[in-house]
Scaffold this active site. Structure first.
Site, PDB file in Angstrom:
ATOM      1  N   THR A 202       0.755  -1.245   0.031  1.00  0.00           N
ATOM      2  CA  THR A 202      -0.294   0.074  -0.002  1.00  0.00           C
ATOM      3  C   THR A 202       0.757   1.270  -0.049  1.00  0.00           C
ATOM      4  O   THR A 202       2.124   1.321   0.503  1.00  0.00           O
ATOM      5  CB  THR A 202      -1.177   0.049   1.175  1.00  0.00           C
ATOM      6  OG1 THR A 202      -0.353  -0.423   2.523  1.00  0.00           O
ATOM      7  CG2 THR A 202      -2.020  -1.130   0.977  1.00  0.00           C
ATOM      8  N   SER A 235       3.114  -2.366   4.113  1.00  0.00           N
ATOM      9  CA  SER A 235       3.115  -0.870   3.839  1.00  0.00           C
ATOM     10  C   SER A 235       4.355  -0.548   3.102  1.00  0.00           C
ATOM     11  O   SER A 235       5.249  -1.135   3.232  1.00  0.00           O
ATOM     12  CB  SER A 235       3.348  -0.264   5.194  1.00  0.00           C
ATOM     13  OG  SER A 235       4.689  -0.261   5.900  1.00  0.00           O
ATOM     14  N   ASP A 236       4.298   0.590   2.428  1.00  0.00           N
ATOM     15  CA  ASP A 236       5.579   1.169   1.814  1.00  0.00           C
ATOM     16  C   ASP A 236       6.557   1.798   3.074  1.00  0.00           C
ATOM     17  O   ASP A 236       5.799   1.763   4.138  1.00  0.00           O
ATOM     18  CB  ASP A 236       5.034   2.434   0.774  1.00  0.00           C
ATOM     19  CG  ASP A 236       6.314   2.590  -0.290  1.00  0.00           C
ATOM     20  OD1 ASP A 236       7.367   2.274   0.154  1.00  0.00           O
ATOM     21  OD2 ASP A 236       5.922   3.337  -1.050  1.00  0.00           O
ATOM     22  N   TRP A 237       7.626   1.991   2.832  1.00  0.00           N
ATOM     23  CA  TRP A 237       8.506   2.033   3.889  1.00  0.00           C
ATOM     24  C   TRP A 237       8.146   3.363   4.635  1.00  0.00           C
ATOM     25  O   TRP A 237       8.385   4.221   3.894  1.00  0.00           O
ATOM     26  CB  TRP A 237       9.942   1.904   3.396  1.00  0.00           C
ATOM     27  CG  TRP A 237      10.513   0.558   3.564  1.00  0.00           C
ATOM     28  CD1 TRP A 237      11.694   0.481   4.122  1.00  0.00           C
ATOM     29  CD2 TRP A 237       9.956  -0.561   3.190  1.00  0.00           C
ATOM     30  NE1 TRP A 237      11.955  -1.158   4.170  1.00  0.00           N
ATOM     31  CE2 TRP A 237      10.980  -1.692   3.666  1.00  0.00           C
ATOM     32  CE3 TRP A 237       8.634  -1.166   2.647  1.00  0.00           C
ATOM     33  CZ2 TRP A 237      10.607  -3.037   3.252  1.00  0.00           C
ATOM     34  CZ3 TRP A 237       8.549  -2.359   2.426  1.00  0.00           C
ATOM     35  CH2 TRP A 237       9.397  -3.193   2.814  1.00  0.00           C
ATOM     36  N   ALA A 239       5.279   4.206   5.675  1.00  0.00           N
ATOM     37  CA  ALA A 239       4.093   4.744   5.422  1.00  0.00           C
ATOM     38  C   ALA A 239       3.047   4.622   6.345  1.00  0.00           C
ATOM     39  O   ALA A 239       1.987   5.331   6.780  1.00  0.00           O
ATOM     40  CB  ALA A 239       3.302   4.139   4.198  1.00  0.00           C
TER      41      ALA A 239
END
Length: 813
Positions: A202, A235-237, A239
């Site tokens: 995401t 998650s994107d890093w 996020a």
């Protein structure tokens, strides 16, 4: 494996997963959902679970270390892969990357990127496939199938509407539901249906007011509910922002660690009654399912027990590169080159090739074949000359050629506690990835030290990329000894920010000098991850641009053919920022015009990951788009220029000027970016605006000719017969478009329904079939909140591009 066998294997893995889940307490479950460092999840020996390792893609597998000491195969950019219009080639690329992942101990590849080219200014478009959801979904599905057939997981990203970089951490993208469904969600849906990915990532951004790491509707109701996705949501890093919001929004894994909104914070939220433990169980179940699939959960048979046969990485990288090259102009058969003719090769990028985009897509190949290397090997001795012509670099670059460096780590007393080689001037140590014997508690300074041997005499500029206290010394003289502050508040500024010039030193070609850059490491206690990132930057003496262009013109005048390589730089196309224009940097446009005036047989190779303006395109004999062609790009270019292979690519996105681009806005206003164009992006928008681009979607020439002989419809199956009427074998991409008889104002004039590759020898005919799925004739009804089949009359066309449609038949549905 038969369907029943696969079902039994899935059931057996699920039984192991449930048994393992039942043996875990709350704290262990919460800990499993939080990254333990930059790239991994923790092992849980009590249930036989090994640590799950993730790594960036999409053109290679970097592993857990961001260093040239651990090289990776570098494939062409995703725009290049999409330009081949071949899902089977994408599958083979994925298979190679699975092989690379296994070699590096990686279980999950953080790829592919299937966001759309909404605006040509998107700085990260080289990492995505196309402006069209049908093409994107087909290539992405092939890629995912290939990676997972090697027993390695994928995370299709960035879910969803992460189509630009400006304010990407906070922007609220306002997208109507119809555009979400028909465009931005469509590639994800197609990949879930066709490839069953084991993971999804995401995005940072919000969509219609809700951050994607907390978007219950899109994640739980659409992705999992409607589509049946059963993999993990990571998650994107950095996020994930809120514990309760993230778990309630369907986020399984918060990365990176050790500081995340999960772990102890999630366990406490359960104890406080803010989160139901069943929600934690559901997330853990999905993580354990992934672990079982990749073979790191004891008792569970991995999906792929035996790896596929080995793949030759260099050969496949070269094949993808040449099949992705798009010949958009070829007047008077300028290409292929005439045998034994003389060639003037021109351009800084011809010598120092740019083979990949900047940001998290970066890997470090063991070798790079530049255009100069490739043509030197392919052409007869004495027929090739080289001149720089014009340098696209207008800023410093990370120290590379001529530098011999190592990193020396010291504690607060100045004692050396560890060293590591540094093939270039870049230091990026994340989490526990430190030199042997070094810990974050003991590390005080890192010194990049060694020698630099210049290849040109004159004033060389040295600089620093990064934040914090630095000392820069060149040839025994200190030039900078203070702190460097960030240019903007961005947690990734040290990675993607521009280097700052700090010294100009007069040097002599061939005479080595000592260089040293010392960084005082100060990591705040409250940061979510410990990262040491900085770089020594450098640029060679800048010669007078007019003088360089004059030299190139003279070389071109004395050759049968001039081949000019123009390029963008990593300060133009990269993760972390969007573009401000579509112009080539530096004096490259002036160079092309001058060379073309001197030699009418001028071929221009455009080395960019996404569209640039080509104001001189009608003044040159041929234009060949090479994208970011990967490590074997120079060899592939030589294959195509000499005619050993034909250029196989077709445009996956429209090329035109920024002034004419119907959709260009990427900058939010008061935190919001409205997708006011609705479903009209890419060629749909160009059609609606009545504008003619430089080169249309789907366009691309080969070295043979094709005649489209017949188009027949068998229900919703299009059968296209075509003949190779040229003098050599070739491959054609047959594109099928659908146009409603009365589109009105709410539907595009036409859209891509499917495509197929056709191969034939001279004089041979071949038939291809293209299925027209039901979705081709559906629109999203925002009132009913469902797909609506639109009955009526349509025209089905087959041809070479959106603008070159050769055959048409009507259909009533």
């Amino acid at each position: 494996m038969a369907v029943t066998d696969k079902a039994r294997a899935d059931e057996a893995r699920e039984a192991v997963v449930e048994a393992a889940l039942g043996r875990l307490g709350l704290d262990a479950k919460a800990r499993l959902l939080a990254g333990q460092d930059m790239w991994t999840l923790p092992a849980l020996p009590e249930i036989g679970l090994k640590s799950l390792v993730m790594s960036d893609g999409p053109i290679g597998v970097r592993g857990v270390r961001w260093t040239a000491d651990d090289p990776s195969v570098a494939l062409p950019s995703p725009t290049a892969l999409a330009a081949a219009w071949d899902p089977e080639l994408a599958r083979r690329a994925g298979g190679l990357l699975a092989q690379e992942a296994r070699r590096k101990g990686v279980h999950v590849l953080l790829a592919p990127t299937v966001n759309l080219h909404r605006s040509p200014l998107g700085g990260r478009h080289f990492e995505a496939y196309s402006e069209d959801p049908c093409l994107t979904g087909a290539i992405g599905a092939g890629y995912v199938i290939g990676v997972q057939s090697g027993g390695v997981g994928t995370t299709v990203k960035h879910f969803v509407a992460n189509d630009a970089e400006t304010d990407r951490f906070t922007v609220d993208n306002l997208v109507c539901e119809r555009a979400l469904r028909e465009l931005y969600l469509a590639p994800f849906e197609a990949i879930v249906e066709k490839a069953r990915p084991w993971g999804i990532m995401t995005a940072y951004n919000k969509v219609n007011g809700t951050t994607m790491t907390e978007h219950h509707h899109l994640v739980d109701e659409v992705l999992r509910g409607e589509w049946g996705f059963d993999g993990i949501n990571v998650s994107d890093w950095m996020a994930a922002r809120d514990t309760v919001g993230a778990i309630g929004g369907g986020l399984d894994v918060a990365m990176p660690g050790p500081r995340t909104v999960y772990g102890a914070a999630l366990a406490q939220a359960v104890r406080d009654g803010e989160v139901a433990e069943t929600a934690v169980d559901a997330a853990v179940r999905r993580v354990l399912r992934l672990a079982a699939r990749v073979g790191i959960l004891d008792g569970a048979e991995p999906v792929v027990a035996e790896p596929p046969a080995p793949v030759d990485g260099e050969a496949l990288a070269r094949e993808i590169a040449r099949r992705s090259l798009v010949l958009v102009r070829n007047e008077n058969a300028a290409l292929p080159l005439k045998p034994n003719g003389t060639v003037a090769l021109i351009g800084a990028a011809a010598r120092d090739a740019r083979v990949l985009g900047g940001g998290s897509a970066t890997v470090f190949p063991a070798r790079i074949v530049s255009p100069l290397d490739g043509l030197t090997a392919a052409l007869p001795e004495g027929t090739l000359t080289y001149t720089v012509g014009a340098d696209p670099a207008t800023e410093l670059a990370v120290a590379a050629r001529g530098f011999a460096l190592e990193a020396v780590c010291r504690d607060a007393e100045g004692t050396v506690i560890g060293t590591r080689s540094a093939p270039g001037g870049l230091i990026q140590w994340m989490g526990s990835d430190l030199p042997d014997g070094v810990t974050h508690d003991t590390l005080h300074t890192v010194e990049l030290t060694g020698t630099f041997t210049p290849r040109e005499s004159g004033p060389h500029t040295f600089g620093i990329k990064g934040m914090g206290a630095f000392t820069l010394t060149v040839d025994g003289t200190p030039y900078f000894d203070e702190a460097q502050r960030p240019g903007k508040e961005d947690p990734f500024e040290a990675f993607f920010g521009a280097p700052v010039p700090r010294a100009e030193v007069e040097l002599t070609a061939g005479r080595p000098v000592d260089v040293s850059l010392t960084h005082v490491v100060q990591l705040p206690d409250d940061i979510p991850m410990k990262v040491i990132a900085f770089a020594l930057a450098h640029s060679a003496p800048r010669r007078d641009p007019d003088e360089l262009i004059s030299e190139a013109v003279e070389a071109a005048r004395n050759a049968d053919t001039a081949v000019v390589v123009v390029a963008t730089t990593d300060r133009v196309e990269s993760e972390g920022f969007d573009r401000t224009d579509l112009r080539l940097p530096g004096r490259q446009d002036d160079l092309v015009r001058a060379v073309a005036a001197a030699n009418p047989n001028t071929v221009v190779v455009v080395n960019s990951g996404s569209p640039v303006e080509l104001p001189w395109r009608d003044q040159v004999a041929a234009v060949l788009l090479s994208w970011f062609p990967g490590q074997e790009g120079g060899a592939a270019l030589a294959d195509v220029l000499t005619g050993a292979h034909e250029p196989g690519g077709r445009l996956p996105t429209t090329w035109g000027s920024l002034a004419d681009a119907p959709v260009s806005q990427v900058t939010p206003a008061e935190g919001e970016l409205s997708y006011t164009e609705g479903v009209f992006i890419g060629y749909r928008a160009w059609d609606r605006a009545g504008r003619t681009p430089s080169y249309p979607f789907g366009h691309g020439l080969g070295y043979t000719d094709w005649t489209y002989e017949s188009l027949q419809l068998d229900g919703t199956t299009a059968r296209v017969r075509l003949r190779n009427t040229g003098e050599r074998a070739g491959r054609e991409v047959v594109q099928v478009y659908v146009a409603p008889a009365e589109p009105g104002t709410h539907r595009p004039a036409r859209w891509l329904a499917g495509f197929a590759g056709a191969q034939a020898g001279p004089g041979e005919s071949v038939e291809v079939t293209v299925e027209l799925p039901r979705r081709t004739f559906e629109v999203w009804d925002e009132t009913a909140k469902s797909w609506a089949f639109v009955k009526g009359s349509y025209e089905i066309t087959a041809g070479r591009s959106i603008a070159d449609r050769r055959l048409a038949v009507p259909i009533n549905v």
